[in-house]
Design an enzyme around this catalytic site. Structure first.
Site, short mmCIF file in Angstrom:
data_model
loop_
_atom_site.label_atom_id
_atom_site.label_comp_id
_atom_site.label_asym_id
_atom_site.label_seq_id
_atom_site.Cartn_x
_atom_site.Cartn_y
_atom_site.Cartn_z
N ASP A 207 14.25 15.28 -57.70
CA ASP A 207 13.65 16.11 -58.75
C ASP A 207 14.32 15.88 -60.11
O ASP A 207 15.44 16.32 -60.33
CB ASP A 207 13.76 17.59 -58.37
CG ASP A 207 12.97 18.48 -59.31
OD1 ASP A 207 12.24 17.94 -60.17
OD2 ASP A 207 13.09 19.71 -59.20
N ASP B 279 8.26 13.18 -65.22
CA ASP B 279 8.73 14.05 -64.14
C ASP B 279 8.39 13.44 -62.78
O ASP B 279 7.24 13.06 -62.53
CB ASP B 279 8.08 15.42 -64.28
CG ASP B 279 8.54 16.39 -63.20
OD1 ASP B 279 9.74 16.40 -62.90
OD2 ASP B 279 7.70 17.14 -62.67
#
Length: 494
Positions: A176, A374
């Site tokens: 992440d 992301d």
């Protein structure tokens, strides 16, 4: 998962051999590229039948991967771990591909809400002192209750294999880039969701060390508490999920490439609504508690395989980007240090620039706007005005394709069931230094069922924050040069 959640790591991703793809670095003179419809649908069918139990046992996988790394990088001193799509590790319960896609999009929407919530808290000056733990704070007596499965409200899409503790025990952790705090589920559990590995037992590790309330790491948490002079952490996500437990330091290991001591991470005893399958999360954001910051990594990179693929790739730290990379500026938001912003100025379709005001992609002095890269968001989100212009330009050049009704957050879809391959207009990102990144066709026209419905894989957002998602990143090595504030993209480097 961003709050929604080094050294070297490597991702090994396979592209579909049957795809005829244009190279990412082609010039803007290329106006069309091929989409292999039949290959996409074959993978859509295959992912439903893929059984993780057919994989080699982990120790055999690890030995094979380490042998490959040794041959490839015989003299390099870096850490490297494998990166796997979610479905490779956790067998899907969906009976058809469309329900799988809808489930992915639901998770994706929860993540985007989480990211924008995190940003809005920062922009509105909400301080750590204003944030309080949930009223249902973990109580000592809760730690003896049985382990139960949580409800999956959101999930990371790519997992890496990390060793925790001494002796090292391997766990699948979500990758992440949109969050900072590292954590994993720990015994004893008050409430733990289902994961593919046994729950980590702190008593089995000689390197496990609780942090005191006065420690510098505890002070960096957004939400913390103190019990018997031991630091407690809480991380809450935008979909209502959270993890609560002890904040500790542990040793993390990366295959045969080495280990790092005293990494601060959360040992979660109450973890609800999070990542079914994974044991926890690796925070690779730009904040001080992230894995990259704690290990003082000068760079890191990853390459994401197609989520419908049974293959894996690598995550690397401190490696140089490939020589053929498209490089642009890495920007930071003074209000929030977690996210990785890029200097995007526009987009093109069919080799022609789309009429989008440059201001829509700019990060202003107040921390609004901008576009981030992301790893956990799937579908690229663009401000509504930018999205509408991009979509309209694409629709104008695809009038020869049979259109069909929209699906979930996609409003532009096509019925390609009668086609094996089709020419589609190119789509490219334009960066602030004049360079462009051309996307493979399969990174913006994706199947949403197994019968031939393909949708334009971008979506609008009312937020000022735009996001480059992992569908658009598939098959591309994304390198974050933290020391020189650069981001590099290179195709076919998985």
């Amino acid at each position: 998962m961003a709050s929604n959640p080094f050294i070297f790591v490597v991702l090994t991703v396979s592209l579909f051999p049957s795809f005829t793809l244009s190279r990412t670095l082609l010039s803007e003179t290329t106006t069309h590229t091929d989409l292999d419809v039949s290959a996409s649908l074959q993978h859509a069918h295959a992912v439903l039948n893929f059984d993780p139990q057919t994989l080699l046992p982990f120790d055999q996988q690890q030995q094979l991967e380490e042998e490959v790394q040794t041959l490839t990088y015989p003299n390099a001193s870096y850490f490297s771990v494998q990166l796997h799509p979610r479905e490779r590790l956790y067998k899907t319960s969906h009976k058809d591909y469309k329900t799988l896609v809808l489930s992915r999009l639901e998770r994706d929407t929860a993540r985007v809400n989480s990211l924008t919530t995190k940003l809005q808290l920062a922009l509105h000056g909400v301080k750590k002192s204003d944030l309080q733990p949930l009223e249902t704070e973990l109580q000592p007596e809760d730690l003896s209750t049985p382990i139960v499965s949580g409800v999956s409200q959101g999930s990371g899409e790519y997992f890496s294999r990390i060793g925790v503790g001494k002796p090292s025990k391997p766990f699948y952790m979500v990758l992440d880039t949109g969050s900072d705090v590292n954590w994993l589920q720990c015994q004893p559990c008050s409430d733990c969701y289902q994961q593919s590995d046994p729950i980590f037992n702190p008593s089995s590790s000689t390197s496990y060390n609780p942090l005191s309330c006065a420690s510098s790491q505890c002070a960096l948490l957004d939400v913390s508490a103190c019990r018997s002079n031991k630091c407690l952490y809480q991380v809450s996500y935008g979909d209502g999920s959270f993890t609560v437990g002890d904040f500790v330091t542990e040793t993390l290991s990366f295959g045969n490439s080495g280990s790092v001591n005293t990494i601060a991470l959360g040992c979660g005893h109450d973890n609800e609504g999070l990542f079914v399958g994974a044991a926890g999360l690796l925070g690779l954001g730009g904040g001080p508690l992230s894995l990259t910051s704690q290990t003082k990594a000068s760079s890191f990179s990853y390459c994401l395989v197609d989520r419908d693929s049974g293959r894996s790739s690598t995550l690397e730290f401190n490696s140089a980007p490939p020589a053929d990379s498209v490089t642009t500026t890495l920007l930071k938001n003074s209000k929030l240090d977690t996210f990785y912003y890029v200097g995007l100025t526009g987009m093109s379709v069919g080799g022609q620039p789309v009429s989008i005001p440059t201001s829509l992609f700019q990060l202003d002095a107040s921390g609004n706007g901008g576009i981030i890269v992301d790893s956990g968001t799937s579908i690229t989100r663009l401000q509504t005005q930018a999205y509408n212009s991009l979509r309209d330009a694409f629709v104008k050049l695809t009038q020869h394709l049979p259109s069909t009704s929209g699906v979930a957050l996609f409003d532009t879809c096509y019925d390609l069931s009668s086609l094996r391959s089709v020419k589609v207009p190119t789509v490219s990102f334009q960066f602030s230094d004049g360079k462009s990144l051309q996307l493979p066709a399969k990174n913006y026209l994706i199947p949403v069922d197994s019968s031939g419905t393909f949708c334009f894989a971008f979506a609008p957002t009312s937020s000022s924050l735009s996001i480059v998602g992992n569908v658009q990143q598939q098959g591309t090595r994304v390198s974050f040069d933290l020391a020189n504030s650069k981001v590099a993209f290179s195709s076919n480097k998985c």
